[in-house]
Design a protein around this motif. Structure first.
Motif, PDB file in Angstrom:
ATOM      1  N   LEU A  90       0.932  -1.137  -0.026  1.00 60.52           N
ATOM      2  CA  LEU A  90      -0.040   0.071   0.016  1.00 60.52           C
ATOM      3  C   LEU A  90       0.885   1.141  -0.009  1.00 60.52           C
ATOM      4  CD1 LEU A  90      -3.251  -0.553   2.175  1.00 60.52           C
ATOM      5  CD2 LEU A  90      -2.794  -0.488  -0.131  1.00 60.52           C
ATOM      6  N   PRO A  91       1.862   1.244   0.715  1.00 63.44           N
ATOM      7  CA  PRO A  91       2.706   2.525   0.639  1.00 63.44           C
ATOM      8  C   PRO A  91       3.311   2.723  -0.479  1.00 63.44           C
ATOM      9  CG  PRO A  91       3.099   1.597   2.853  1.00 63.44           C
ATOM     10  CD  PRO A  91       2.337   0.721   2.125  1.00 63.44           C
ATOM     11  N   CYS A  92       3.953   1.821  -1.014  1.00 62.72           N
ATOM     12  CA  CYS A  92       4.435   1.950  -2.565  1.00 62.72           C
ATOM     13  C   CYS A  92       3.500   2.227  -3.659  1.00 62.72           C
ATOM     14  CB  CYS A  92       5.166   0.705  -2.656  1.00 62.72           C
ATOM     15  SG  CYS A  92       6.838   0.153  -1.835  1.00 62.72           S
ATOM     16  N   LEU A  93       2.272   2.015  -3.441  1.00 60.64           N
ATOM     17  CA  LEU A  93       1.134   2.171  -4.533  1.00 60.64           C
ATOM     18  C   LEU A  93       0.413   3.443  -4.048  1.00 60.64           C
ATOM     19  CD1 LEU A  93      -0.451  -1.339  -4.924  1.00 60.64           C
ATOM     20  CD2 LEU A  93       0.886  -0.105  -6.353  1.00 60.64           C
ATOM     21  N   ARG A  94       0.976   4.257  -3.295  1.00 60.22           N
ATOM     22  CA  ARG A  94       0.464   5.448  -2.941  1.00 60.22           C
ATOM     23  C   ARG A  94       0.219   6.410  -4.099  1.00 60.22           C
ATOM     24  NH1 ARG A  94       2.336   8.698   2.070  1.00 60.22           N
ATOM     25  NH2 ARG A  94       1.393   6.707   3.097  1.00 60.22           N
ATOM     26  N   PRO A  95       1.262   6.597  -5.106  1.00 62.52           N
ATOM     27  CA  PRO A  95       1.161   7.391  -5.950  1.00 62.52           C
ATOM     28  C   PRO A  95       0.196   6.811  -7.189  1.00 62.52           C
ATOM     29  CG  PRO A  95       3.370   7.319  -5.621  1.00 62.52           C
ATOM     30  CD  PRO A  95       2.646   6.257  -4.800  1.00 62.52           C
ATOM     31  N   THR A  96       0.124   5.639  -7.385  1.00 69.58           N
ATOM     32  CA  THR A  96      -0.991   5.024  -8.229  1.00 69.58           C
ATOM     33  C   THR A  96      -2.215   5.032  -7.834  1.00 69.58           C
ATOM     34  OG1 THR A  96       0.774   3.302  -9.000  1.00 69.58           O
ATOM     35  CG2 THR A  96      -1.480   2.696  -9.634  1.00 69.58           C
ATOM     36  N   THR A  97      -2.313   4.750  -6.578  1.00 72.91           N
ATOM     37  CA  THR A  97      -3.819   4.946  -5.736  1.00 72.91           C
ATOM     38  C   THR A  97      -4.248   6.340  -6.018  1.00 72.91           C
ATOM     39  OG1 THR A  97      -3.180   3.308  -4.118  1.00 72.91           O
ATOM     40  CG2 THR A  97      -4.990   4.815  -3.592  1.00 72.91           C
ATOM     41  N   PHE A  98      -3.556   7.577  -5.702  1.00 81.37           N
ATOM     42  CA  PHE A  98      -3.954   8.753  -5.908  1.00 81.37           C
ATOM     43  C   PHE A  98      -4.378   9.046  -7.266  1.00 81.37           C
ATOM     44  CE2 PHE A  98      -2.676  13.228  -6.937  1.00 81.37           C
ATOM     45  CZ  PHE A  98      -3.649  13.757  -6.265  1.00 81.37           C
ATOM     46  N   PHE A  99      -3.543   8.599  -8.200  1.00 81.28           N
ATOM     47  CA  PHE A  99      -3.870   8.918  -9.675  1.00 81.28           C
ATOM     48  C   PHE A  99      -5.219   8.074 -10.025  1.00 81.28           C
ATOM     49  CE2 PHE A  99      -3.984   7.425 -14.027  1.00 81.28           C
ATOM     50  CZ  PHE A  99      -4.059   8.500 -14.777  1.00 81.28           C
ATOM     51  N   VAL A 100      -5.317   6.899  -9.550  1.00 77.44           N
ATOM     52  CA  VAL A 100      -6.554   6.069  -9.807  1.00 77.44           C
ATOM     53  C   VAL A 100      -7.955   6.837  -9.082  1.00 77.44           C
ATOM     54  CG1 VAL A 100      -7.872   3.944  -8.961  1.00 77.44           C
ATOM     55  CG2 VAL A 100      -5.407   3.859  -9.992  1.00 77.44           C
ATOM     56  N   LEU A 101      -7.661   7.191  -7.657  1.00 79.46           N
ATOM     57  CA  LEU A 101      -8.673   8.045  -6.999  1.00 79.46           C
ATOM     58  C   LEU A 101      -9.184   9.338  -7.866  1.00 79.46           C
ATOM     59  CD1 LEU A 101     -10.306   7.794  -4.465  1.00 79.46           C
ATOM     60  CD2 LEU A 101      -8.628   9.253  -3.329  1.00 79.46           C
ATOM     61  N   VAL A 102      -8.293  10.057  -8.427  1.00 78.34           N
ATOM     62  CA  VAL A 102      -8.604  11.372  -8.832  1.00 78.34           C
ATOM     63  C   VAL A 102      -9.272  11.091 -10.281  1.00 78.34           C
ATOM     64  CG1 VAL A 102      -7.606  13.133 -10.279  1.00 78.34           C
ATOM     65  CG2 VAL A 102      -6.841  12.765  -7.984  1.00 78.34           C
ATOM     66  N   MET A 103      -8.856  10.090 -10.878  1.00 77.34           N
ATOM     67  CA  MET A 103      -9.470   9.752 -12.349  1.00 77.34           C
ATOM     68  C   MET A 103     -10.935   9.010 -12.047  1.00 77.34           C
ATOM     69  SD  MET A 103      -7.630  10.480 -14.817  1.00 77.34           S
ATOM     70  CE  MET A 103      -8.301   9.522 -16.170  1.00 77.34           C
ATOM     71  N   LEU A 104     -11.065   8.159 -10.833  1.00 75.07           N
ATOM     72  CA  LEU A 104     -12.397   7.698 -10.542  1.00 75.07           C
ATOM     73  C   LEU A 104     -13.373   8.725 -10.281  1.00 75.07           C
ATOM     74  CD1 LEU A 104     -11.566   4.381  -8.858  1.00 75.07           C
ATOM     75  CD2 LEU A 104     -12.993   4.556 -10.779  1.00 75.07           C
ATOM     76  N   THR A 105     -12.995   9.828  -9.342  1.00 80.40           N
ATOM     77  CA  THR A 105     -13.764  10.635  -8.802  1.00 80.40           C
ATOM     78  C   THR A 105     -14.318  11.647 -10.319  1.00 80.40           C
ATOM     79  OG1 THR A 105     -12.321  10.865  -6.900  1.00 80.40           O
ATOM     80  CG2 THR A 105     -13.791  12.900  -7.561  1.00 80.40           C
ATOM     81  N   ILE A 106     -13.605  12.204 -10.984  1.00 77.00           N
ATOM     82  CA  ILE A 106     -14.089  12.759 -12.389  1.00 77.00           C
ATOM     83  C   ILE A 106     -14.816  11.788 -13.255  1.00 77.00           C
ATOM     84  CG2 ILE A 106     -13.013  13.968 -14.271  1.00 77.00           C
ATOM     85  CD1 ILE A 106     -10.604  14.289 -12.840  1.00 77.00           C
ATOM     86  N   GLN A 107     -14.715  10.633 -13.345  1.00 81.32           N
ATOM     87  CA  GLN A 107     -15.200   9.743 -14.078  1.00 81.32           C
ATOM     88  C   GLN A 107     -16.632   9.492 -13.488  1.00 81.32           C
ATOM     89  OE1 GLN A 107     -13.710   5.873 -14.533  1.00 81.32           O
ATOM     90  NE2 GLN A 107     -15.589   5.133 -15.768  1.00 81.32           N
TER      91      GLN A 107
END
Length: 303
Positions: free
Chosen positions: A218-235
């Protein structure tokens, strides 16, 4: 008496201007298309939010009247609640399912490429086909989902898209199934950047599978999770196509969302000023949520 010729520009400066012009020659065609088909219409929509215009008569300045009407419009309040409900279900479920699939399919197992392709395939499938198939699955009388529920002892299964209470959950389930493959690929890319030495060190320290996931993955995936979260929010906030095909906002107004209300008021009713006001509010909501996400991510990164 002839004036002396000005000194020639240094070759380095000439080369710099040449590189700038070459760069603009590559950017300009795309920028012109973006300006004509995205930037100008977006600015025009912001201006229309303060006008009364039906595309036939002369636009009339009305100031904040469109926003006052929006505040009193029950359809807007219903669409806002439905949009928030959809986002609250679609974002965490898609994120969790995509991450779970990525972790399972990141292992070296036989046929892993086939399973990755099968998980990604719904995302590239025609949305109309997806909606039609899931409407058949959710059929309250002849659908296989309700038949399965009845077979395991549920005597009164949900009516899904025919019910005002279950129509939005049905849309969320369909949307998660369709989008999970795309975000799974993003998580797979993130997982493959994590050094394996981290996991080996954790095993040496006696960390179990859950501890390795919580303290390494989870800590290493934080940048990916942030990007996914932003994209999912907009979508999620601008969802339109799937709802139009599956339920068209029904039954009643149970799946009416803001993007569909923009379409109804603008294209169907010809109230382009009022429709633009709704679109502007939707834009401000998405912008506010996205900025908050960036601020929280910066705060976590610094801490």
């Amino acid at each position: 008496m002839t004036r002396p010729l000005p000194p020639a520009a240094p070759p380095r400066r000439r080369r710099s201007w040449h590189n700038i012009l070459v760069g603009w020659s590559f950017i300009l065609p795309n920028f012109i298309g973006f300006a004509l088909f995205t930037l100008v219409p977006m600015l025009a929509a912001f201006a229309l939010a303060f006008l009364d215009w039906d595309s036939y008569s002369t636009p009339e300045w009305v100031g904040l009247e469109n926003f006052e009407r929006l505040w009193r419009d029950q359809n807007f309040h219903v669409a806002l609640r439905n949009t928030l409900f959809y986002a609250a279900g679609h974002i965490p479920l898609t994120l969790a399912v995509a991450l779970g699939l990525a972790i399972v399919l990141d292992r070296k197992i036989r046929g892993v490429q086939f399973f990755r392709t099968a998980a990604f395939f719904p995302y590239i499938t025609s949305l109309v086909a997806v909606a039609v198939v899931w409407n058949m699955l959710f059929n309250p009388t002849a659908g296989p989902i309700n038949q399965f529920l009845e077979a395991i002892g549920i005597s009164d299964p949900p009516r899904w898209v025919a019910s005002t209470d279950w129509a939005m959950p049905a849309v969320i389930i369909t949307s998660v199934w369709r989008d999970m493959g795309y975000y799974m690929v993003l998580y797979l890319a993130g997982l493959q950047t994590i050094p394996r030495e981290y996991y080996e060190a954790a095993r040496v320290d006696g960390a179990g599978a859950w501890q390795r996931f919580w303290n390494v993955t989870l800590p290493c995936l934080r940048p990916t999770t942030f990007f996914v979260l932003v994209m999912l929010t907009i979508q999620s906030f601008k969802v339109l196509d799937l709802i139009v095909v599956m339920t068209d906002g029904g039954p009643g107004r149970s799946t009416l969302v803001l993007a569909q209300l923009v379409y109804r008021e603008g294209i169907r009713e010809g109230q382009f000023g009022y429709s633009s006001a709704i679109a502007l509010v939707l834009f401000l909501i998405v912008l506010t949520v996205t900025v908050l996400q960036f601020r929280l991510n910066e705060r976590r990164s610094t801490s």
